[in-house]
Design a protein around this motif. Sequence first.
Motif, mmCIF file in Angstrom:
data_model
loop_
_atom_site.group_PDB
_atom_site.id
_atom_site.type_symbol
_atom_site.label_atom_id
_atom_site.label_comp_id
_atom_site.label_asym_id
_atom_site.label_seq_id
_atom_site.Cartn_x
_atom_site.Cartn_y
_atom_site.Cartn_z
ATOM 1 N N SER A 189 0.844 -1.197 0.000
ATOM 2 C CA SER A 189 0.000 0.000 0.000
ATOM 3 C C SER A 189 0.874 1.240 0.000
ATOM 4 O O SER A 189 1.825 1.344 0.785
ATOM 5 C CB SER A 189 -0.932 0.016 1.223
ATOM 6 N N LEU A 190 0.564 2.157 -0.904
ATOM 7 C CA LEU A 190 1.307 3.413 -1.024
ATOM 8 C C LEU A 190 0.309 4.539 -1.226
ATOM 9 O O LEU A 190 -0.563 4.463 -2.097
ATOM 10 C CB LEU A 190 2.282 3.353 -2.197
ATOM 11 N N SER A 191 0.404 5.580 -0.412
ATOM 12 C CA SER A 191 -0.548 6.679 -0.493
ATOM 13 C C SER A 191 0.137 7.978 -0.108
ATOM 14 O O SER A 191 0.936 8.018 0.832
ATOM 15 C CB SER A 191 -1.746 6.432 0.434
ATOM 16 N N GLY A 192 -0.152 9.040 -0.842
ATOM 17 C CA GLY A 192 0.450 10.325 -0.517
ATOM 18 C C GLY A 192 -0.043 11.420 -1.449
ATOM 19 O O GLY A 192 -0.817 11.176 -2.371
ATOM 20 N N SER A 193 0.404 12.629 -1.192
ATOM 21 C CA SER A 193 0.019 13.776 -2.022
ATOM 22 C C SER A 193 1.211 14.696 -2.180
ATOM 23 O O SER A 193 2.145 14.681 -1.368
ATOM 24 C CB SER A 193 -1.169 14.531 -1.406
ATOM 25 N N ILE A 194 1.167 15.511 -3.222
ATOM 26 C CA ILE A 194 2.247 16.457 -3.496
ATOM 27 C C ILE A 194 1.624 17.731 -4.062
ATOM 28 O O ILE A 194 0.639 17.682 -4.806
ATOM 29 C CB ILE A 194 3.270 15.845 -4.476
#
Length: 256
Positions: A189-194
């Motif tokens: 699982s990989l989750s993020g924002s930029i």
Amino acid sequence: MEAAMGLMRRIPAKHTDTALSALLSLMPNHSSDLLSQIDQPLQVLCDVDSGKEFILCEYNRDADSYRSPWSNKYHPSLEDGSLPSLELRKLEVEANDIFAIYRDQYYEGGISSVYMWEDDNEGFVACFLIKKDGSKTGQGRRGYLEEGSWDAIHVIEVGPEEEENTNYRLTSTVMLTLTTNNESSGTFSLSGSIRRQMTMRLSVADGHLCNMGRMIEEMESKLRYSLDQVYFGKTREMVCTLRPPSEVAQIRIPES
């Protein structure tokens, strides 16, 4: 408020809704600031008049209703909802048609919406949205992802024209969520924002849509590169450091 914003920057994108709801219950006096400053995963609604889906966000919301870029009507119906001027509405319609082509070429599907409204500085603001569901039950063509979504929000503030030039300020946010669950890759699982900003002063000879389109295309290229280097590159580096691949024993074949 500063602590709340710091917390939200560290929350995985897929848990943003839950964390924001908790903050709104804890800080009801700051609800308007929280809703305007925190980007949430994009939601979709169908315009019953046009039969097309459109994206919901703070920029097309009035009270509890959302304006469709296709019919220019609010859902649920709202009699006194704010609407763009006739000239800006014409530009908005054209932008939605052009951005749909851009979306299909770069994303091979998904949903896009463009909203425009006047600001207080004799200019206007445009919001370009893209949502792509990459899960195997959605629009994912390869079937590798159990869950996967790409939400892109581009807000461009366009200043008044001065000597055939205009200032453009672009603020872009991308929220990415990936989850795998199969035998070949295991559970991951990989989750993020930029978020990034860009300011340019351009000639209006080619038109606002041409200028805004070039800025969004350049920004998305930079964001994709950053995501590849930061999220995937760093994750791959950490995994290889913590769990280095086993060395393959060299087998010598005896000479006959």
